[in-house]
Write a protein that holds these residues in place. Sequence first.
Motif, PDB file in Angstrom:
ATOM      1  N   HIS A 251      44.964  30.828  72.436  1.00 33.23           N
ATOM      2  CA  HIS A 251      46.380  31.154  72.467  1.00 33.23           C
ATOM      3  C   HIS A 251      46.698  32.297  73.441  1.00 33.23           C
TER       4      HIS A 251
ATOM      5  N   PHE B 108      56.622  26.009  58.757  1.00 33.01           N
ATOM      6  CA  PHE B 108      55.697  24.979  59.254  1.00 33.01           C
ATOM      7  C   PHE B 108      56.391  24.085  60.288  1.00 33.01           C
TER       8      PHE B 108
ATOM      9  N   GLY C 163      53.331  19.989  62.293  1.00 29.90           N
ATOM     10  CA  GLY C 163      54.067  20.964  61.487  1.00 29.90           C
ATOM     11  C   GLY C 163      54.945  20.294  60.439  1.00 29.90           C
TER      12      GLY C 163
ATOM     13  N   ALA D 123      45.617  27.955  63.804  1.00 30.65           N
ATOM     14  CA  ALA D 123      46.995  28.036  64.280  1.00 30.65           C
ATOM     15  C   ALA D 123      47.200  27.070  65.438  1.00 30.65           C
ATOM     16  N   GLY D 124      48.435  26.603  65.611  1.00 28.95           N
ATOM     17  CA  GLY D 124      48.785  25.771  66.760  1.00 28.95           C
ATOM     18  C   GLY D 124      48.948  24.321  66.369  1.00 28.95           C
ATOM     19  N   ARG D 125      50.185  23.820  66.416  1.00 28.14           N
ATOM     20  CA  ARG D 125      50.471  22.448  66.017  1.00 28.14           C
ATOM     21  C   ARG D 125      50.530  21.542  67.245  1.00 28.14           C
TER      22      ARG D 125
ATOM     23  N   ASP E 182      39.243  31.230  65.172  1.00 29.71           N
ATOM     24  CA  ASP E 182      40.298  31.066  64.163  1.00 29.71           C
ATOM     25  C   ASP E 182      39.768  30.196  63.031  1.00 29.71           C
TER      26      ASP E 182
ATOM     27  N   ARG F 295      50.960  31.851  65.251  1.00 30.92           N
ATOM     28  CA  ARG F 295      49.627  32.190  65.790  1.00 30.92           C
ATOM     29  C   ARG F 295      48.987  33.304  64.956  1.00 30.92           C
ATOM     30  N   HIS F 296      49.281  33.285  63.660  1.00 28.63           N
ATOM     31  CA  HIS F 296      48.795  34.250  62.672  1.00 28.63           C
ATOM     32  C   HIS F 296      49.482  35.621  62.737  1.00 28.63           C
TER      33      HIS F 296
ATOM     34  N   ASP G 217      52.545  29.251  60.890  1.00 29.52           N
ATOM     35  CA  ASP G 217      51.309  29.185  60.100  1.00 29.52           C
ATOM     36  C   ASP G 217      51.536  29.595  58.660  1.00 29.52           C
TER      37      ASP G 217
END
Lengths: 383, 383
Positions: free
Chosen positions: A4, A197, B186, B223-225, A44, A243-244, A202
């Motif tokens: 990311h 979501f 998501g 993380a990351g859809r 992650d 991204r947390h 996240d």
Amino acid sequence: MALHFDPAEFSARRARLDAALDAAGLDGLLMFAQESMYWLTGYDTFGFCFFQCLYVDTAGTTALLTRSADLRQAQHTSNIDDIRIWRDAAGATPAGQLKDMLSSLGTAGKRLGIEYESYGLTAANGRAVDAALDGFCTLEDASGLVTRLRAVKSPAELAYVRKAAELGDRAYEAALSQIGAGADEGDILAAMQGAIFAGGGDYPANEFIIGSGRDALLCRYKAGRRQLDPRDQITLEWAGVYRHYHAALMRTVCIGEATPRHLELHAAAAEALHEVEATIAPGRSAGDVYQAHARVMDKHGVEDHRLAACGYSLGAKFTPSWMDWPMFYDGNPWVLEPGMVMFAHMIIMDSTTGTAMCLGRTSLVTETGSEVLSRASLDLEVK
Amino acid sequence: MALHFDPAEFSARRARLDAALDAAGLDGLLMFAQESMYWLTGYDTFGFCFFQCLYVDTAGTTALLTRSADLRQAQHTSNIDDIRIWRDAAGATPAGQLKDMLSSLGTAGKRLGIEYESYGLTAANGRAVDAALDGFCTLEDASGLVTRLRAVKSPAELAYVRKAAELGDRAYEAALSQIGAGADEGDILAAMQGAIFAGGGDYPANEFIIGSGRDALLCRYKAGRRQLDPRDQITLEWAGVYRHYHAALMRTVCIGEATPRHLELHAAAAEALHEVEATIAPGRSAGDVYQAHARVMDKHGVEDHRLAACGYSLGAKFTPSWMDWPMFYDGNPWVLEPGMVMFAHMIIMDSTTGTAMCLGRTSLVTETGSEVLSRASLDLEVK
């Protein structure tokens, strides 16, 4: 690859880490905090629930020891090349395999930092590591080292924080669209989490707090949902997460009507929040911010407020908690710097009248003061 | 009061605990695992992210040391009467306050169990506790003691497990209603989690696993859809959760078409799952179940399956993981008993062809064998 951040960002972080290790007189660091691993390499996972260690040193070594379930996870989400696996089996000794890995990397006799204060290193595993490495190298508690570096966000991180703040606002709108007499807390929670979501966000590092009636005076999640009465109150603490990275908010919403006590406590909470936000500025300490909160609470005769912190840092956190360091507690000397992201929560729980009133939001420390990251109104909502 | 079990249930658990402490030659237990506290007293919080300890002994003492944010939480969710608070402040020494509490309870010189293997006791706090109690009482690692008791569920607990299983099935239906070419991960996650919250369920103890395309080969959240391609695959691992009791499921769903490799691996996964479920029975060991899985995987030429477990116990778990003990790994001698709830997951990740195929569901160990708790089909879904 699902990194990311771009390579230059990770290189800059590694340079900051190397400098911090040098300043601490350490040759390397045994990372057990998932937050540290994510920050340094992008890795992650919730695999830190089992034994896992990322070793890095100032000579450029980066090596991960983890379980097989995380091999591809590390390959897909991080820039770590050297990934080693310990196997689930009766008699498995991952701490011993950590020593083998370190030995193969030439760390015998070195002085290594270790993250003892981390959910990724239980006391049992900490004892196993101490025993395995006894006489092999020197360990020194360096739990706060990466935490300090993480506290100040880069522009690339702040872009994610701003996205998180936007998702947090959307979650509040989703909540307000549900809240009313007869509404089910489960539907409210579904709407809030769904907004995040659906927006690409996240899971939060801890559960959203949702409680109504008498339980509006709680500030933790618990199992068991309830329907709202015609006259009721509901306390929500939640975070947009992207991204947390977290951007938290807190509100108490009234159903049917706001009692005079709600209005009184809302005025106190709003005054305290504004005082706190005026104090969040570069050069002020976390303890200074706590004092601003305490002064207003004392003035309004709020009980018991001195027992707890009134906020904390936010960042890319993993379970069980999104609360990060530093916290706004009495006497905390940690000085705020531009790029820090701070959540301030005014929590007033009046047991005498059974009234809850909470107000909180997240601010970015700027060069000259601070900037509120949420656009949500601080007005007391009555639904 | 939000106790989810009646007083007789809690008394029965306490009696089981007392007997286990007696058998282990222990006078009392320092609990740091949230799971232990929830099981024994109902206490429901994520406050274990900070220092917190529940002390119990065979003389009937129950005393909690926690932060102020959890005072009302313990009052509202548990049957604990003696709740003591340590204060956030510079120089706070909760381990020292633990010693003060134990001293006031007359535990000097006693032999106490301690849960070193717990996310609620980091290595740093473990070292502080060891130092504070050195010479005051004798500590013995008793991490597995309550875990063993928790593994066998009562009828009241099984009612919640069945409710969790129902919510898990609903979440799968919600997922299938969303999955298709162009769908956003998501939105799928929002639908799944929304079905569980709307049904009165809880957050899972770890994030649902969702990954498509190449990331369908991962078995952790990240993380990351992503949006689904016209021909794609998506791996989901999720749990219905009710009163924190989990019932997990796992599936890989194809989009557009199932490749011949998907079909081949689905057949292998289904065969393995049926073999495993036939082995889940009273008197069989967790290692026996692992071997049933390994035999089928070997027969189908699946690579690397021997590195990891093929399932584990489920119960009322807190973050960071819903995985509970015992696990189905090589050589695990833990013998299954009626009332245990076991998740079996067949995970096949074929890197050569980039094909994922996962199949998993939860079973209850009965008097004579096991009962599958999910009604969801094991057929390979193509959307």
